[in-house]
Design a protein around this motif. Sequence first.
Motif, PDB file in Angstrom:
ATOM      1  N   GLN A   1       0.786 -21.323   9.608  1.00 56.22           N
ATOM      2  CA  GLN A   1       1.206 -22.722   9.699  1.00 56.22           C
ATOM      3  C   GLN A   1       1.245 -23.190  11.155  1.00 56.22           C
ATOM      4  N   LEU A   2       1.765 -22.355  12.055  1.00 57.54           N
ATOM      5  CA  LEU A   2       1.806 -22.719  13.473  1.00 57.54           C
ATOM      6  C   LEU A   2       0.402 -22.888  14.033  1.00 57.54           C
ATOM      7  N   ASP A   3      -0.512 -22.056  13.601  1.00 57.35           N
ATOM      8  CA  ASP A   3      -1.905 -22.166  14.030  1.00 57.35           C
ATOM      9  C   ASP A   3      -2.486 -23.499  13.571  1.00 57.35           C
ATOM     10  N   ARG A   4      -2.243 -23.835  12.312  1.00 57.65           N
ATOM     11  CA  ARG A   4      -2.823 -25.043  11.736  1.00 57.65           C
ATOM     12  C   ARG A   4      -2.200 -26.310  12.320  1.00 57.65           C
ATOM     13  N   GLU A   5      -0.880 -26.341  12.483  1.00 62.19           N
ATOM     14  CA  GLU A   5      -0.203 -27.568  12.876  1.00 62.19           C
ATOM     15  C   GLU A   5      -0.038 -27.732  14.381  1.00 62.19           C
ATOM     16  N   LEU A   6       0.111 -26.641  15.105  1.00 62.70           N
ATOM     17  CA  LEU A   6       0.379 -26.720  16.544  1.00 62.70           C
ATOM     18  C   LEU A   6      -0.706 -26.086  17.401  1.00 62.70           C
ATOM     19  N   GLY A   7      -1.685 -25.446  16.777  1.00 62.81           N
ATOM     20  CA  GLY A   7      -2.740 -24.800  17.552  1.00 62.81           C
ATOM     21  C   GLY A   7      -2.297 -23.519  18.223  1.00 62.81           C
ATOM     22  N   VAL A   8      -1.265 -22.879  17.676  1.00 68.20           N
ATOM     23  CA  VAL A   8      -0.807 -21.589  18.217  1.00 68.20           C
ATOM     24  C   VAL A   8      -1.696 -20.495  17.629  1.00 68.20           C
ATOM     25  N   GLY A   9      -2.506 -19.878  18.450  1.00 66.91           N
ATOM     26  CA  GLY A   9      -3.424 -18.853  17.964  1.00 66.91           C
ATOM     27  C   GLY A   9      -2.694 -17.661  17.384  1.00 66.91           C
ATOM     28  N   PHE A  10      -3.315 -17.025  16.392  1.00 68.03           N
ATOM     29  CA  PHE A  10      -2.691 -15.867  15.755  1.00 68.03           C
ATOM     30  C   PHE A  10      -3.779 -14.897  15.318  1.00 68.03           C
ATOM     31  N   ALA A  11      -3.739 -13.691  15.865  1.00 73.12           N
ATOM     32  CA  ALA A  11      -4.746 -12.683  15.523  1.00 73.12           C
ATOM     33  C   ALA A  11      -4.146 -11.300  15.610  1.00 73.12           C
ATOM     34  N   ASN A  12      -4.691 -10.397  14.804  1.00 72.97           N
ATOM     35  CA  ASN A  12      -4.272  -8.999  14.809  1.00 72.97           C
ATOM     36  C   ASN A  12      -5.512  -8.123  14.910  1.00 72.97           C
ATOM     37  N   LEU A  13      -5.641  -7.398  15.997  1.00 71.67           N
ATOM     38  CA  LEU A  13      -6.745  -6.458  16.187  1.00 71.67           C
ATOM     39  C   LEU A  13      -6.273  -5.100  15.694  1.00 71.67           C
ATOM     40  N   TYR A  14      -6.723  -4.708  14.517  1.00 74.36           N
ATOM     41  CA  TYR A  14      -6.203  -3.518  13.858  1.00 74.36           C
ATOM     42  C   TYR A  14      -7.180  -2.349  13.975  1.00 74.36           C
ATOM     43  N   THR A  15      -6.637  -1.141  14.066  1.00 71.16           N
ATOM     44  CA  THR A  15      -7.473   0.046  14.195  1.00 71.16           C
ATOM     45  C   THR A  15      -8.060   0.450  12.842  1.00 71.16           C
ATOM     46  N   ARG A  16      -9.301   0.912  12.902  1.00 72.67           N
ATOM     47  CA  ARG A  16      -9.957   1.517  11.743  1.00 72.67           C
ATOM     48  C   ARG A  16     -10.655   2.778  12.222  1.00 72.67           C
ATOM     49  N   LEU A  17     -10.535   3.850  11.457  1.00 70.93           N
ATOM     50  CA  LEU A  17     -11.161   5.100  11.848  1.00 70.93           C
ATOM     51  C   LEU A  17     -12.670   5.010  11.678  1.00 70.93           C
ATOM     52  N   GLY A  18     -13.373   5.813  12.471  1.00 73.27           N
ATOM     53  CA  GLY A  18     -14.829   5.797  12.449  1.00 73.27           C
ATOM     54  C   GLY A  18     -15.427   7.138  12.104  1.00 73.27           C
ATOM     55  N   ARG A  19     -16.372   7.598  12.912  1.00 73.84           N
ATOM     56  CA  ARG A  19     -17.195   8.773  12.590  1.00 73.84           C
ATOM     57  C   ARG A  19     -16.398  10.066  12.501  1.00 73.84           C
ATOM     58  N   ALA A  20     -15.334  10.186  13.277  1.00 74.65           N
ATOM     59  CA  ALA A  20     -14.597  11.456  13.328  1.00 74.65           C
ATOM     60  C   ALA A  20     -13.676  11.656  12.133  1.00 74.65           C
ATOM     61  N   ALA A  21     -13.456  10.630  11.338  1.00 79.69           N
ATOM     62  CA  ALA A  21     -12.484  10.716  10.243  1.00 79.69           C
ATOM     63  C   ALA A  21     -13.144  11.193   8.959  1.00 79.69           C
ATOM     64  N   THR A  22     -12.368  11.866   8.137  1.00 82.61           N
ATOM     65  CA  THR A  22     -12.832  12.331   6.835  1.00 82.61           C
ATOM     66  C   THR A  22     -12.092  11.563   5.745  1.00 82.61           C
ATOM     67  N   ALA A  23     -12.620  11.647   4.526  1.00 84.91           N
ATOM     68  CA  ALA A  23     -11.948  11.006   3.397  1.00 84.91           C
ATOM     69  C   ALA A  23     -10.622  11.698   3.148  1.00 84.91           C
ATOM     70  N   LYS A  24      -9.668  10.952   2.594  1.00 88.61           N
ATOM     71  CA  LYS A  24      -8.347  11.507   2.351  1.00 88.61           C
ATOM     72  C   LYS A  24      -7.860  11.043   0.979  1.00 88.61           C
ATOM     73  N   GLN A  25      -7.265  11.988   0.257  1.00 89.38           N
ATOM     74  CA  GLN A  25      -6.690  11.663  -1.043  1.00 89.38           C
ATOM     75  C   GLN A  25      -5.275  11.158  -0.854  1.00 89.38           C
ATOM     76  N   VAL A  26      -5.037   9.934  -1.270  1.00 87.04           N
ATOM     77  CA  VAL A  26      -3.717   9.325  -1.182  1.00 87.04           C
ATOM     78  C   VAL A  26      -3.252   9.045  -2.596  1.00 87.04           C
ATOM     79  N   SER A  27      -2.106   9.616  -2.954  1.00 90.33           N
ATOM     80  CA  SER A  27      -1.662   9.548  -4.342  1.00 90.33           C
ATOM     81  C   SER A  27      -1.506   8.125  -4.836  1.00 90.33           C
ATOM     82  N   MET A  28      -1.123   7.220  -3.945  1.00 88.76           N
ATOM     83  CA  MET A  28      -0.846   5.857  -4.378  1.00 88.76           C
ATOM     84  C   MET A  28      -2.109   5.035  -4.604  1.00 88.76           C
ATOM     85  N   VAL A  29      -3.191   5.369  -3.899  1.00 92.65           N
ATOM     86  CA  VAL A  29      -4.386   4.524  -3.976  1.00 92.65           C
ATOM     87  C   VAL A  29      -5.653   5.307  -4.281  1.00 92.65           C
TER      88      VAL A  29
END
Length: 389
Positions: free
Chosen positions: A284-312
């Motif tokens: 809402q602040l971005d839309r009405e006041l022009g306050v920028g909002f971004a999240n640069l999130y980490t994602r694993l790449g080549r070194a990572a292996t698949a993982k079994q997660v019970s929840m997903v």
Amino acid sequence: MKKTLLLCFIHGFKGGDDTFGEKSEFAQHLAAIVGAALPKVSVRAITYPRYETRGDLHECVARFRDWLMNQVIDLEVANGTPSPTIDPSVHTILIGHSMGGIVAAETAIGLASELPITQDDGDSTRVEIGEPPSAAATNSLMFPYIQGVLAFDTPYLGISPGVVAHGAEGHYNSATAAMTQLSGLSNIFWGNYNQASGNNTKKPVAALPAPEAPAQEKKKGGWGWGQIAVVAGAAGAIAAGGAAAYMNREQIGTGWTWVSSHLEFVGCLARGAELRTRVQRMVQLDRELGVGFANLYTRLGRAATAKQVSMVGTVMGNERTFCNLPARGKAGLWMEAINDKAKDETGAHMAMFEPKENPGYHKLSEDAKNLIVKWSRNDWYDSSTLAIE
């Protein structure tokens, strides 16, 4: 009039200005490239001093707001600004890593509305955002003026289930180190139990020795995500003490205060409705006041292996993230920051700003610069009379 773009760095849980701040290589590099891209203004970097990541989040935000206001007032006075609230010469970009991004968002929301996010219970993994509350009003005359909130791997929608499920197994050493922070619980429990039962068995490796003094604790660095997963289980250890725990309740209370206080600070990550509302308000602040909002999130790449997660179920290596990601709805700008060297989510989270441990460091810097420049090129910037020779 001379204008100043203030880059304010806020560290994450159990971090400090030595882990994320103006003296770090990343902050200095980012300030330099932003300054080169915005030659009409003076770009300054400051760091919120090391703060206690414990207790109520809103109290922490209030202390940060007071500190930030003093910093900005000093700059406005130095710039000779006639009316800082109507036409500020200082615009601020709040830059937070991890939980620091939540402090940044809460600050921007509070300044724009004077209404903090209220606590509410809920849960979420990949989250549908929805629309902001219709009654939420915004104030364009906020002071200090926040031009944008730039977050790095902030779990705005919670921590990925894979991180939580893997925490105890993958970070045993960090967990053991965390145990040393708590107040003599194992000595109390095991000592009294063995004395009463005649059992001379040594206490287990992970039992809790006495804590260090508060002054020493403040000197420690560390990120704490492996630690907090373990201290959360300390309640069970206390309950298991039975009569021995009761007899030593004052000593136990000291340690549990440390645990519960830190859990209170990160507890907002378990309140799904509160998380979603915070994101809605930033959109809402971005839309009405022009306050920028971004999240640069980490994602694993080549070194990572698949993982079994019970929840997903099985999560492929290149799909593993530290943060939950938005599934649908407006949630601001989320940009992936791939680390091809990190083998687990927490490692990628901690190594974001280390060029030797993050092959994507330079792209991360460029992405951050481009966002700041985009948010800052406006009428305020164009009216600046300062030009760097």
